[in-house]
Design a protein around this motif. Structure first.
Motif, PDB file in Angstrom:
ATOM      1  N   GLN A 106       0.776  -1.157  -0.157  1.00  4.88           N
ATOM      2  CA  GLN A 106       0.081  -0.022  -0.061  1.00  4.88           C
ATOM      3  C   GLN A 106       0.812   1.356  -0.107  1.00  4.88           C
ATOM      4  O   GLN A 106       0.381   2.254  -0.290  1.00  4.88           O
ATOM      5  CB  GLN A 106      -0.975   0.101   1.381  1.00  4.88           C
ATOM      6  CG  GLN A 106      -1.898  -1.011   1.301  1.00  4.88           C
ATOM      7  CD  GLN A 106      -2.724  -1.223   2.681  1.00  4.88           C
ATOM      8  OE1 GLN A 106      -1.995  -0.840   3.823  1.00  4.88           O
ATOM      9  NE2 GLN A 106      -4.225  -1.300   2.558  1.00  4.88           N
ATOM     10  N   ASN A 107       2.163   1.208   0.424  1.00  2.00           N
ATOM     11  CA  ASN A 107       2.648   2.347   0.716  1.00  2.00           C
ATOM     12  C   ASN A 107       3.896   2.429  -0.464  1.00  2.00           C
ATOM     13  O   ASN A 107       4.543   1.477  -0.776  1.00  2.00           O
ATOM     14  CB  ASN A 107       3.587   2.402   2.113  1.00  2.00           C
ATOM     15  CG  ASN A 107       2.580   2.160   3.028  1.00  2.00           C
ATOM     16  OD1 ASN A 107       1.358   2.728   2.835  1.00  2.00           O
ATOM     17  ND2 ASN A 107       2.991   1.887   4.304  1.00  2.00           N
TER      18      ASN A 107
ATOM     19  N   SER B 115       5.296   5.202   9.223  1.00  2.00           N
ATOM     20  CA  SER B 115       4.349   4.251   8.757  1.00  2.00           C
ATOM     21  C   SER B 115       3.336   4.043   9.870  1.00  2.00           C
ATOM     22  O   SER B 115       2.502   2.997   9.884  1.00  2.00           O
ATOM     23  CB  SER B 115       4.878   3.090   8.216  1.00  2.00           C
ATOM     24  OG  SER B 115       5.300   2.163   9.092  1.00  2.00           O
TER      25      SER B 115
ATOM     26  N   TYR C 166       7.201   7.692   4.026  1.00  4.08           N
ATOM     27  CA  TYR C 166       6.169   6.744   3.310  1.00  4.08           C
ATOM     28  C   TYR C 166       5.129   7.403   2.580  1.00  4.08           C
ATOM     29  O   TYR C 166       4.685   8.559   3.342  1.00  4.08           O
ATOM     30  CB  TYR C 166       5.433   5.692   4.330  1.00  4.08           C
ATOM     31  CG  TYR C 166       6.453   4.830   4.845  1.00  4.08           C
ATOM     32  CD1 TYR C 166       6.927   3.396   4.296  1.00  4.08           C
ATOM     33  CD2 TYR C 166       7.246   5.108   6.021  1.00  4.08           C
ATOM     34  CE1 TYR C 166       7.652   2.635   4.988  1.00  4.08           C
ATOM     35  CE2 TYR C 166       8.199   4.026   6.711  1.00  4.08           C
ATOM     36  CZ  TYR C 166       8.260   2.941   6.144  1.00  4.08           C
ATOM     37  OH  TYR C 166       9.346   1.901   6.583  1.00  4.08           O
TER      38      TYR C 166
ATOM     39  N   ARG D  89       1.295   7.136   0.679  1.00  4.59           N
ATOM     40  CA  ARG D  89       0.166   6.183   0.318  1.00  4.59           C
ATOM     41  C   ARG D  89      -1.186   7.043  -0.221  1.00  4.59           C
ATOM     42  O   ARG D  89      -1.253   8.017   0.276  1.00  4.59           O
ATOM     43  CB  ARG D  89      -0.442   5.541   1.310  1.00  4.59           C
ATOM     44  CG  ARG D  89      -1.025   6.132   2.448  1.00  4.59           C
ATOM     45  CD  ARG D  89      -1.141   5.156   3.721  1.00  4.59           C
ATOM     46  NE  ARG D  89      -1.954   5.624   4.918  1.00  4.59           N
ATOM     47  CZ  ARG D  89      -2.413   5.159   6.011  1.00  4.59           C
ATOM     48  NH1 ARG D  89      -1.905   3.675   6.335  1.00  4.59           N
ATOM     49  NH2 ARG D  89      -3.002   5.695   6.849  1.00  4.59           N
TER      50      ARG D  89
END
Length: 361
Positions: free
Chosen positions: A258-259, A295, A329, A331
């Motif tokens: 997802q990241n 994260s 990160y 997303r």
């Protein structure tokens, strides 16, 4: 006292093929000139196609090659598969030094050394985690003193009766010029104008060989692209990208599905596209991008509300330029006020959700 000097070209000198081969062995590395790429045939039979190669042997000053040609395709039949475990077999080509050729006038029996070079398979041991046969196992099969090369490994799974192409791993080492030792080339003597992109193979320049610290900001762009589709969102969803591509093997990588993980600090352009293909016209949705340095704690970058009653709002995007520290990160997130579907439809053949991350400075 000078007999240990050998001369190739001299009047009345009778030169052995060995002397020619010894020079070539110093000029080239590898063992296959062309061909000899093992392919499946039928059942447990694999085929070694025609080709040319070298079988290295010896060491030091007398190191040399046995040079050979295969002029007709050669089939090799593997043993029956194990009932419980897979194994790895090796396809080897070797020189059988026990073969004796007649001397005298060249003829069918000795012209071009027939029957000296042979090919066979060396059977591996069945195991839940199979490994290839050892050097000892190879020499036991072909003869302890015989030099050889490995051209392929074949995985024989339990109970199979046919070898699929994806079970054969190419182990050939294609012949090329010997690489120069470190320090042999003095870069100070090479003019800049002589090094042009036309002379550098595309595949030879990789990101791992670049010194990024020496590249001015804005002169190099890293792009990463993730896509997803076929999902229904009700509430909040962190987009689970099912495809990820990048032009950098180390600068922008996928993390956890997802990241995206950005290894370098800098200015980044973030772009999130979303296409709604099904949902009630009164619903609203928000595509937005989040970033985090651990994260765990996430921060939002410019969310934008969309009402899908407007036809042009069914396909929407949000973009922002932002400075991010190293090891950040990123997303993509969707929030909806009801069930909205992001999936393929006749009017939406492009990816239904995509996140693009680009370093711009």
């Amino acid at each position: 006292m000078y007999d240990n000097f050998k001369l190739l070209n001299y009047s009345n000198s009778l030169v052995s093929p060995e002397l020619y081969a010894r020079h070539q062995s110093k000029l080239f590395t590898g063992n296959v000139v062309n061909g000899l790429l093992v392919i499946p045939k039928t059942g447990l039979i694999v085929t070694l196609p025609t080709g040319n190669g070298f079988i290295p042997y010896g060491s030091g000053a007398t190191a040399s090659n046995r040079e050979f040609s295969l002029v007709v395709d050669f089939d090799i039949t593997l043993d029956t598969a194990d009932a419980s475990n897979p194994r790895i077999d090796l396809i080897v080509i070797y020189a059988d030094l026990a073969v004796t050729l007649p001397g005298g006038t060249p003829g069918v029996a000795n012209l071009d050394g027939p029957g000296v070079v042979k090919a066979t398979f060396v059977k591996g041991t069945p195991n839940a985690s199979p490994v290839e046969p050892t050097v000892g196992a190879i020499q036991t099969k072909i003869g302890a003193a015989n030099p050889y090369i490995i051209v392929a490994e074949v995985r024989v799974d339990a109970l199979v009766t046919t070898i699929a192409a994806n079970k054969i791993t190419d182990r050939r080492v294609l012949v090329g010029p010997v690489r120069l030792s470190a320090g042999t080339v003095n870069t100070a003597t090479i003019a800049d104008a002589n090094v042009t992109t036309a002379k550098i193979a595309d595949a030879s320049v990789t990101y791992t060989k670049m010194n990024y610290a020496t590249i001015p900001l804005g002169q190099l762009s890293f792009n990463s692209y993730g896509t997803a589709g076929g999902v229904v969102v009700t509430g909040t969803l962190v987009v689970p990208f099912n495809k990820f591509t990048t032009n950098s093997s180390t600068q922008i990588t996928q993390s956890g599905g997802q990241n995206m993980l950005l290894s370098q600090a800098g200015w980044y352009e973030l772009l999130f596209n979303a296409n709604v293909t099904d949902g009630a016209g009164t619903l609203q949705y928000v595509p937005y991008i989040q970033y985090s340095t651990d994260s765990t704690t996430w921060y939002e970058a410019s969310p934008l509300l969309h009402n899908i009653t407007a036809i042009n709002a069914r396909g929407s995007s949000m973009a922002t330029d932002i400075f991010l520290p190293a090891n950040t990160y990123v997303r993509a997130v969707i929030f909806t006020t009801g069930a909205l579907r992001f999936a393929a439809a006749s009017a939406f053949t492009e990816p239904q959700m995509s996140l693009t991350v680009k370093r711009i400075g």
